[in-house]
Design a protein around this motif. Structure first.
Motif, PDB file in Angstrom:
ATOM      1  N   GLU A   1      -6.601  13.573  -7.808  1.00  0.00           N
ATOM      2  CA  GLU A   1      -5.469  13.893  -8.684  1.00  0.00           C
ATOM      3  C   GLU A   1      -4.248  14.322  -7.905  1.00  0.00           C
ATOM      4  N   ASP A   2      -4.490  15.272  -6.948  1.00  0.00           N
ATOM      5  CA  ASP A   2      -3.339  15.781  -6.211  1.00  0.00           C
ATOM      6  C   ASP A   2      -3.155  15.056  -4.895  1.00  0.00           C
ATOM      7  N   ASP A   3      -3.912  14.011  -4.740  1.00  0.00           N
ATOM      8  CA  ASP A   3      -3.821  13.170  -3.550  1.00  0.00           C
ATOM      9  C   ASP A   3      -3.989  13.935  -2.245  1.00  0.00           C
ATOM     10  N   GLN A   4      -4.757  14.977  -2.305  1.00  0.00           N
ATOM     11  CA  GLN A   4      -5.039  15.708  -1.076  1.00  0.00           C
ATOM     12  C   GLN A   4      -6.542  15.853  -0.936  1.00  0.00           C
ATOM     13  N   SER A   5      -7.012  15.816   0.271  1.00  0.00           N
ATOM     14  CA  SER A   5      -8.447  16.059   0.403  1.00  0.00           C
ATOM     15  C   SER A   5      -8.645  17.559   0.572  1.00  0.00           C
ATOM     16  N   ASN A   6      -9.423  18.110  -0.315  1.00  0.00           N
ATOM     17  CA  ASN A   6      -9.637  19.555  -0.322  1.00  0.00           C
ATOM     18  C   ASN A   6     -11.029  19.850   0.240  1.00  0.00           C
ATOM     19  N   PRO A   7     -11.087  20.488   1.362  1.00  0.00           N
ATOM     20  CA  PRO A   7     -12.382  20.731   1.980  1.00  0.00           C
ATOM     21  C   PRO A   7     -13.271  21.665   1.168  1.00  0.00           C
ATOM     22  N   ASN A   8     -12.671  22.364   0.206  1.00  0.00           N
ATOM     23  CA  ASN A   8     -13.470  23.299  -0.584  1.00  0.00           C
ATOM     24  C   ASN A   8     -14.221  22.655  -1.727  1.00  0.00           C
ATOM     25  N   THR A   9     -13.750  21.478  -2.138  1.00  0.00           N
ATOM     26  CA  THR A   9     -14.486  20.802  -3.211  1.00  0.00           C
ATOM     27  C   THR A   9     -15.602  19.975  -2.600  1.00  0.00           C
ATOM     28  N   ALA A  10     -16.626  19.779  -3.388  1.00  0.00           N
ATOM     29  CA  ALA A  10     -17.743  18.952  -2.904  1.00  0.00           C
ATOM     30  C   ALA A  10     -17.668  17.594  -3.589  1.00  0.00           C
ATOM     31  N   PRO A  11     -17.030  16.644  -2.938  1.00  0.00           N
ATOM     32  CA  PRO A  11     -16.851  15.350  -3.601  1.00  0.00           C
ATOM     33  C   PRO A  11     -18.166  14.585  -3.705  1.00  0.00           C
ATOM     34  N   VAL A  12     -18.298  13.885  -4.797  1.00  0.00           N
ATOM     35  CA  VAL A  12     -19.482  13.050  -4.966  1.00  0.00           C
ATOM     36  C   VAL A  12     -19.352  11.808  -4.089  1.00  0.00           C
ATOM     37  N   PHE A  13     -18.135  11.338  -4.018  1.00  0.00           N
ATOM     38  CA  PHE A  13     -17.878  10.122  -3.242  1.00  0.00           C
ATOM     39  C   PHE A  13     -17.141  10.500  -1.956  1.00  0.00           C
ATOM     40  N   PRO A  14     -17.178   9.624  -0.998  1.00  0.00           N
ATOM     41  CA  PRO A  14     -16.546   9.940   0.294  1.00  0.00           C
ATOM     42  C   PRO A  14     -15.093  10.349   0.137  1.00  0.00           C
ATOM     43  N   ASN A  15     -14.734  11.375   0.854  1.00  0.00           N
ATOM     44  CA  ASN A  15     -13.391  11.901   0.775  1.00  0.00           C
ATOM     45  C   ASN A  15     -12.397  11.044   1.534  1.00  0.00           C
ATOM     46  N   ASN A  16     -12.855  10.476   2.633  1.00  0.00           N
ATOM     47  CA  ASN A  16     -11.948   9.673   3.451  1.00  0.00           C
ATOM     48  C   ASN A  16     -11.754   8.337   2.770  1.00  0.00           C
ATOM     49  N   HIS A  17     -10.510   8.046   2.448  1.00  0.00           N
ATOM     50  CA  HIS A  17     -10.261   6.807   1.714  1.00  0.00           C
ATOM     51  C   HIS A  17     -10.623   5.604   2.562  1.00  0.00           C
TER      52      HIS A  17
ATOM     53  N   THR B   1      -6.583   4.520 -19.453  1.00  0.00           N
ATOM     54  CA  THR B   1      -6.786   3.106 -19.781  1.00  0.00           C
ATOM     55  C   THR B   1      -6.784   2.279 -18.496  1.00  0.00           C
ATOM     56  N   GLY B   2      -7.144   1.011 -18.641  1.00  0.00           N
ATOM     57  CA  GLY B   2      -7.129   0.127 -17.486  1.00  0.00           C
ATOM     58  C   GLY B   2      -5.720  -0.023 -16.941  1.00  0.00           C
ATOM     59  N   TYR B   3      -4.761   0.016 -17.838  1.00  0.00           N
ATOM     60  CA  TYR B   3      -3.366  -0.078 -17.430  1.00  0.00           C
ATOM     61  C   TYR B   3      -2.965   1.149 -16.608  1.00  0.00           C
ATOM     62  N   ASP B   4      -3.374   2.331 -17.075  1.00  0.00           N
ATOM     63  CA  ASP B   4      -3.087   3.561 -16.327  1.00  0.00           C
ATOM     64  C   ASP B   4      -3.689   3.488 -14.934  1.00  0.00           C
ATOM     65  N   LEU B   5      -4.906   2.998 -14.888  1.00  0.00           N
ATOM     66  CA  LEU B   5      -5.608   2.888 -13.611  1.00  0.00           C
ATOM     67  C   LEU B   5      -4.866   1.930 -12.688  1.00  0.00           C
ATOM     68  N   LEU B   6      -4.455   0.817 -13.253  1.00  0.00           N
ATOM     69  CA  LEU B   6      -3.706  -0.182 -12.493  1.00  0.00           C
ATOM     70  C   LEU B   6      -2.460   0.437 -11.883  1.00  0.00           C
ATOM     71  N   ARG B   7      -1.740   1.179 -12.687  1.00  0.00           N
ATOM     72  CA  ARG B   7      -0.508   1.808 -12.209  1.00  0.00           C
ATOM     73  C   ARG B   7      -0.799   2.771 -11.071  1.00  0.00           C
ATOM     74  N   LYS B   8      -1.823   3.581 -11.250  1.00  0.00           N
ATOM     75  CA  LYS B   8      -2.137   4.567 -10.219  1.00  0.00           C
ATOM     76  C   LYS B   8      -2.485   3.862  -8.902  1.00  0.00           C
ATOM     77  N   ILE B   9      -3.194   2.759  -9.023  1.00  0.00           N
ATOM     78  CA  ILE B   9      -3.576   2.026  -7.824  1.00  0.00           C
ATOM     79  C   ILE B   9      -2.358   1.436  -7.141  1.00  0.00           C
ATOM     80  N   LYS B  10      -1.468   0.869  -7.926  1.00  0.00           N
ATOM     81  CA  LYS B  10      -0.287   0.236  -7.343  1.00  0.00           C
ATOM     82  C   LYS B  10       0.702   1.257  -6.806  1.00  0.00           C
TER      83      LYS B  10
END
Lengths: 150, 219
Positions: free
Chosen positions: B52-68, B86-95
């Motif tokens: 969400e905040d586009d930062q890797s936070n070492p304090n959270t325990a991510p389920v998926f790999p933190n390193n993009h 929505t899929g559109y929202d996701l698309l926008r975030k990716i782009k």
């Protein structure tokens, strides 16, 4: 050998009737084509998910339409889901009814929705029975040593 | 880099419907793709390493790999109608993400709404599939993946000093920094103008024409 041939014919005829009567459409064929040795129960698995999902949705729809104040957005959301899943497995009649159902939702028409629900329940019940019969015939054929014609 | 083997491409499929996830997974596996399915846009972004905040936070325990990009994804296929994102929202975030924008995105929908289709394509979606998705649709994915792979390879070849997001590096340790920078910029513009051109030329009829039962376009 004769028994297998007969079972095979029975299966083919039964399957054809489901398509002829519009109970199933081309999408069901697509599912069958996706099934292979690595996943020989694929169709049964997907259809089972459809049964579970649909029963849940029909239940929810009944409850939602019983409310003093019907939440049509919620009803529509459920119907949308049902429309999607029936489309994905090729349950054509159920899918088509969902289209009309959504129209009644848009019109905020409780009576219309209730009527549709009854119709959907009926068609769902029908496709469920038919598919269960189809799967049974397939099992019988395989048990007798035959293979399902593609 | 030695992550994914060359022979298998990895597709991330996003759909809130369990049945459709099962279906798309089968379609993709049948076409020899490696598949990961998730049931929401939020989970998709997590998987892709975007928080969400586009930062890797070492304090959270991510389920998926933190390193993009530790898990390489070659294409994202997503449903349009999903609760929440929505899929559109996701698309926008990716782009909008510098690290993810090069991943081709395909949208699926059960509804044939031209304005919806156009909006997605304009936002950068490669294709729009009408549900139920079929094998013939999945066969159209390869070119989009290859196009991106080629572009990535070219960029890698011309400049090794890029930061991972592909932004041109201002100071270069190569012998001819100026030439390099020009090449990168040219590349960036080139790929952009290609995309614009594809849109301007008019959406190919195959994309927007509603599919009729029993008739599939063969590419």
């Amino acid at each position: 050998m004769d028994g297998v041939v007969q079972l095979q014919k029975q299966l083919v005829d039964y399957s054809a009737s489901l398509f002829d009567e519009g109970i199933l459409d081309e999408q069901f064929n697509q599912l069958q084509q996706l099934q292979d040795e690595s996943n020989p129960d694929f169709v049964v698995e997907v259809v089972s998910l459809f049964f579970e999902d649909s029963e849940r949705l029909l239940n929810e729809l009944g409850k939602a339409l019983e409310q003093q104040t019907v939440d049509f957005k919620k009803v529509d959301a459920h119907v949308h889901q049902l429309k999607g899943s029936s489309s994905s497995i090729g349950a054509q009649r159920v899918q088509k009814l969902c289209i009309g159902f959504r129209n009644y939702c848009e019109e905020l028409n409780t009576e219309g929705c209730l009527k549709c629900l009854q119709q959907v329940k009926h068609e769902y019940s029908l496709v469920k029975t038919k598919l269960e019969t189809l799967f049974k015939l397939e099992r019988q054929l395989i048990a007798a040593g035959g293979s399902i014609p593609t | 880099m030695g992550m994914a083997t060359e022979s298998q491409f990895h597709v991330l499929a996003v759909d809130d419907s369990l049945i459709d996830r099962k279906l798309i997974e089968k379609l993709l596996k049948t076409s020899s793709y490696q598949v990961t399915t998730v049931d929401s846009g939020t989970k998709a972004l997590e998987f892709l390493g975007l928080h969400e905040d586009d930062q890797s936070n070492p304090n959270t325990a991510p389920v998926f790999p933190n390193n993009h990009q530790e898990v390489e994804v070659n294409l994202i296929i997503t449903d349009y109608c999903m609760p929440g994102m929505t899929g559109y929202d996701l698309l926008r975030k990716i782009k909008e993400s510098s690290s993810l924008r090069n991943i081709p995105v395909v949208i699926m929908s059960s509804e044939n709404v031209p304005s919806r289709i156009n909006r997605c394509l304009e936002e950068g979606a490669e294709e729009f599939f009408l549900k139920p998705v079929r094998l013939s649709d999945v066969n159209r994915l390869k070119p989009h993946i290859m196009k991106t792979k080629l572009k990535d390879q070219k960029q890698e070849n011309t400049d090794d000093d890029d930061d991972e997001s592909g932004n041109p590096v201002l100071q270069s340790q190569e012998e001819h920094p100026q030439r390099q920078q020009q090449q990168q910029q040219h590349h960036h513009q080139h790929s952009n103008s290609n995309k614009r051109k594809a849109l301007e030329e008019g959406l190919s009829p195959e994309r927007t024409r509603p599919r009729y039962n029993g008739v599939t376009t063969v590419v």
